[in-house]
Design a protein around this motif. Sequence first.
Motif, mmCIF file in Angstrom:
data_model
loop_
_atom_site.group_PDB
_atom_site.id
_atom_site.type_symbol
_atom_site.label_atom_id
_atom_site.label_comp_id
_atom_site.label_asym_id
_atom_site.label_seq_id
_atom_site.Cartn_x
_atom_site.Cartn_y
_atom_site.Cartn_z
ATOM 1 N N THR A 1 6.463 7.978 -12.786
ATOM 2 C CA THR A 1 5.228 8.078 -13.559
ATOM 3 C C THR A 1 5.284 7.033 -14.665
ATOM 4 O O THR A 1 6.321 6.410 -14.898
ATOM 5 C CB THR A 1 5.074 9.474 -14.188
ATOM 6 N N GLU A 2 4.174 6.854 -15.359
ATOM 7 C CA GLU A 2 4.160 5.915 -16.496
ATOM 8 C C GLU A 2 5.208 6.286 -17.527
ATOM 9 O O GLU A 2 5.760 5.425 -18.218
ATOM 10 C CB GLU A 2 2.773 5.896 -17.137
ATOM 11 N N CYS B 1 0.836 -1.215 0.000
ATOM 12 C CA CYS B 1 0.000 0.000 0.000
ATOM 13 C C CYS B 1 0.864 1.256 0.000
ATOM 14 O O CYS B 1 0.736 2.117 -0.874
ATOM 15 C CB CYS B 1 -0.909 0.007 1.223
ATOM 16 N N ALA C 1 7.664 1.318 -10.281
ATOM 17 C CA ALA C 1 6.269 1.421 -10.707
ATOM 18 C C ALA C 1 5.768 2.830 -10.412
ATOM 19 O O ALA C 1 6.315 3.534 -9.562
ATOM 20 C CB ALA C 1 5.412 0.389 -9.973
ATOM 21 N N PRO C 2 4.709 3.260 -11.120
ATOM 22 C CA PRO C 2 4.174 4.601 -10.887
ATOM 23 C C PRO C 2 3.804 4.822 -9.423
ATOM 24 O O PRO C 2 3.251 3.940 -8.763
ATOM 25 C CB PRO C 2 2.936 4.636 -11.790
ATOM 26 N N GLY C 3 4.137 6.015 -8.923
ATOM 27 C CA GLY C 3 3.823 6.384 -7.550
ATOM 28 C C GLY C 3 4.941 6.135 -6.561
ATOM 29 O O GLY C 3 4.884 6.628 -5.436
ATOM 30 N N MET C 4 5.956 5.369 -6.954
ATOM 31 C CA MET C 4 7.084 5.144 -6.051
ATOM 32 C C MET C 4 7.934 6.405 -5.972
ATOM 33 O O MET C 4 8.127 7.092 -6.970
ATOM 34 C CB MET C 4 7.913 3.950 -6.512
ATOM 35 N N CYS C 5 8.446 6.709 -4.778
ATOM 36 C CA CYS C 5 9.208 7.941 -4.531
ATOM 37 C C CYS C 5 10.547 7.587 -3.884
ATOM 38 O O CYS C 5 10.591 6.763 -2.977
ATOM 39 C CB CYS C 5 8.440 8.866 -3.596
ATOM 40 N N TYR D 1 3.343 3.044 -3.008
ATOM 41 C CA TYR D 1 2.809 3.650 -4.225
ATOM 42 C C TYR D 1 1.951 4.859 -3.849
ATOM 43 O O TYR D 1 0.826 4.712 -3.392
ATOM 44 C CB TYR D 1 2.006 2.617 -5.015
ATOM 45 N N LYS D 2 2.507 6.051 -4.043
ATOM 46 C CA LYS D 2 1.862 7.273 -3.570
ATOM 47 C C LYS D 2 0.771 7.737 -4.529
ATOM 48 O O LYS D 2 0.915 7.670 -5.747
ATOM 49 C CB LYS D 2 2.888 8.385 -3.388
ATOM 50 N N SER D 3 -0.293 8.261 -3.934
ATOM 51 C CA SER D 3 -1.393 8.849 -4.695
ATOM 52 C C SER D 3 -1.047 10.280 -5.096
ATOM 53 O O SER D 3 -0.054 10.858 -4.623
ATOM 54 C CB SER D 3 -2.659 8.865 -3.843
ATOM 55 N N TYR E 1 9.844 10.937 -8.288
ATOM 56 C CA TYR E 1 8.746 9.980 -8.218
ATOM 57 C C TYR E 1 8.540 9.387 -9.598
ATOM 58 O O TYR E 1 8.848 10.010 -10.629
ATOM 59 C CB TYR E 1 7.460 10.636 -7.691
#
Length: 400
Positions: free
Chosen positions: A381-382, A164, A353-357, A167-169, A379
């Motif tokens: 992104t796609e 959870c 993956a997208p959202g990882m920082c 992966y940041k929103s 971070y």
Amino acid sequence: MTNGIGGSTAARELETLSLWADAAPSISGAEREQRLEKARRLMRENRADALLIGAGASLRYFAGVPWGASERLVAMLLPQTGRPIVIAPRFEQGTLEADLSIDADLRLWEEDESPSALVAAALHETGATRLAVDPAMALLFVERLRAAAPSLDLVEASAIVDGCRMYKSAAELALMQQAKAMTLEVQRRAARILHPGIRASEVARFLDQAHRAIGAPGGNGFVIVQFGRASAFPHGLPGDAELREGDVVLIDTGCVIEGYHSDITRTYVFGEPSAEQRRIWALEQEAQAAAFNAARIDVPCETVDHAARAVLERAGLGPDYRLPGLPHRTGHGIGLSIHEPAYLVRGDKTPLAPGMCFSNEPMIVVPDSFGVRLEDHFYMTEAGPRWFTQPSPSIDRPFG
């Protein structure tokens, strides 16, 4: 001094600071509900009947409760179905209800009662036999729960928690962007107050005051201020050094906005850099850029670390963790914890993956002489990596 280093005072810089004008919105209740549902999906995938989260960053993530862990058990029990259950001391009920951001069933215990028994009873009610436990929970609490429910199958919950939180929103990214932009502005102003004889503690105090003035209620989340030889030690040396002409200045600091961290390092020279200081600084800049450029969707985290080290090894540094060279990993995940999974280090094969920082900080250490660390965060992104803050452009103009 010129180029943004020296020439001002702490009082002057603080007078011209004001609260951050574009504050990011708080995490919504709807987003927290989505987090709980994702956790339930990951629980099913990992064959867990319930999830137990202790006080700390993960409890804040799921329930909005910003409490640190203590000797008293405070926890959220998330069953596969039904309302979450929050276990806490009864005397904390008012504060808990004010902080809690989800709809939950409260199970409160008095000081002479066993919170582990409350957890065990709640698990019995739900029929849970396999419990995933917060990896950050103290062993003391885990063993007490094991004693209260000896037939319970306890498993470690990293796959669920990290699945959870890694992966940041968009809302999380906005809070992190604010924190990092604020710290970069504070860093820029700190460089202006430098003068011969200023002590590291004076700079640290200014950083704290400036973070508060710009809108970080807790001031510095942490701070490292090192001059000269001390910069050759990744986390510095004890003492309170005075700045001298020709010293390398390494400042690593951050703040916290609604739980989300910044962590930015700038390194430059007070005075005219030597040829060796320029060479190492340029290599650090190149290694940081190589790490960023290697970050692509689906590649393993360790690939980013390999890219930074390759730059240094081509220049005759290292290899591996040998000095002069890079003594630690290239970067770490960041969010509600300043260091959190995944990690940009050999052996971490987590796919990007997208959202990882991540932090990007492939520090170069020249033993007993100086060190250079340039740390910014990006971070995923796609379309690939995006910087939160732009890297330092040059040793002569570290803030542009």
